[in-house]
Design an enzyme around this catalytic site. Sequence first.
Site, PDB file in Angstrom:
ATOM      1  N   VAL A  11       0.833  -1.211   0.000  1.00  0.00           N
ATOM      2  CA  VAL A  11       0.000   0.000   0.000  1.00  0.00           C
ATOM      3  C   VAL A  11       0.863   1.255   0.000  1.00  0.00           C
ATOM      4  O   VAL A  11       0.600   2.204  -0.744  1.00  0.00           O
ATOM      5  CB  VAL A  11      -0.960  -0.009   1.201  1.00  0.00           C
ATOM      6  N   VAL A 115     -11.679  -0.782   5.020  1.00  0.00           N
ATOM      7  CA  VAL A 115     -12.736  -1.759   4.705  1.00  0.00           C
ATOM      8  C   VAL A 115     -13.027  -1.676   3.217  1.00  0.00           C
ATOM      9  O   VAL A 115     -13.411  -0.630   2.706  1.00  0.00           O
ATOM     10  CB  VAL A 115     -14.029  -1.495   5.503  1.00  0.00           C
ATOM     11  N   GLY A 117     -10.835  -2.141   0.701  1.00  0.00           N
ATOM     12  CA  GLY A 117      -9.699  -1.855  -0.176  1.00  0.00           C
ATOM     13  C   GLY A 117     -10.003  -0.714  -1.126  1.00  0.00           C
ATOM     14  O   GLY A 117     -10.042   0.455  -0.752  1.00  0.00           O
ATOM     15  N   LYS A 188     -13.386  -5.509  10.237  1.00  0.00           N
ATOM     16  CA  LYS A 188     -14.103  -4.697   9.252  1.00  0.00           C
ATOM     17  C   LYS A 188     -15.584  -4.572   9.591  1.00  0.00           C
ATOM     18  O   LYS A 188     -16.194  -3.518   9.358  1.00  0.00           O
ATOM     19  CB  LYS A 188     -13.926  -5.312   7.864  1.00  0.00           C
TER      20      LYS A 188
END
Length: 373
Positions: A11, A115, A117, A188
């Site tokens: 990321v 939550v 992506g 999540k």
Amino acid sequence: MRLGLLGFGVVGRGVYDLVQSRPDMEVKKVVCLEDITLPDAEVTKDFRSVLEDESIDTVVEAMGGLHPAFEFVRDCILAGKNVVTSNKALMATFYDELIPLAKEKGVLLRCTAAVGGGIGWLSELERSRRTQTIHQAGGIMNGTCNYILDAMTQGGMSYSDALSLAQSLGYAEAKPATDVEGTDTWHKTILSANIAFGVSLNMASVPAAGIHTISAADIAAFRARGLVCKLTGIAKEKDGKISACVQPVLYPATAPEAAVPQNYNLITFVGSASGRMSFYGQGAGRYPTAYNVLQDCVDILSGKGFYSPYGEKVDACNDEPFRYYVRGASDAWLEENTKETWGNAVITNPIPAEKMHLWRAQHPDAFIAAFEK
């Protein structure tokens, strides 16, 4: 906007790449334990270099895990820096500390990528709850589990072979327990419920069952009866009570959830005015996730902070009954609640989710799946 980037993995690298094309942002410093060099940003192993740099106004946390991520984020907020994070475990676990602290210090905190992506799930919950009451939120939120279940259902693979394939493709970690035991979906679900309902759920009151004990024989039994198994996290609000749990669910083959392939997510809310609204897309990956991190940075530029007001602490009440498929363990209580048998598995009478999960906690090798209601 001058950014400090904590972490330079999947990321973090994606965020750095996307920022390069924006004239309104720059990555000034990157905290990374590996020896790398970047042409336009200082790389350091010392977090305090970012913390003490007064020119950095916003910090992106892309490290993952709870520690030292929590301490780093907390210290950034205390230092008056805005924070964007993709860390669902951090936000769910330290919700009660971080949200009030950000408000107290007058900084902005966002976590859309935590939550879904690349799906703008939390930001859409934010917009929706401004104009209506949310009755239900959740769905398929873990790409690793969905990939494994899809490979078993469509490809006839065993659990171990499907997991190995997911690992070889980078969809599953070498140690996949957080995903396959339901912990990732649990975080999540809790974070989604907090934002949808404006509360702070007691995490201990939200049960979770994963897919790590599922077998090819289970999948075959479902297929023979026109059913598809998916791991889901669902939170509901009804009559002032909130329920929330994570468990495998058996959907009819014609249901939208049954058709979600590979590592994709399908997350849904049900609103008082909108009805059912579903969001489908990549639940992970470098650029889909980094895209939502960047969206949060843009929102911070426009002065938008967290999604909902910090709410009261509440326990989830999981008294809603489900019929369950149960295989791998038995005792007198289960026999008393059995309606029929499918080979070496049983189908229960409707049982409150809380009681079924308490039973499963005493029989960790068993596999359970709820029938969709």
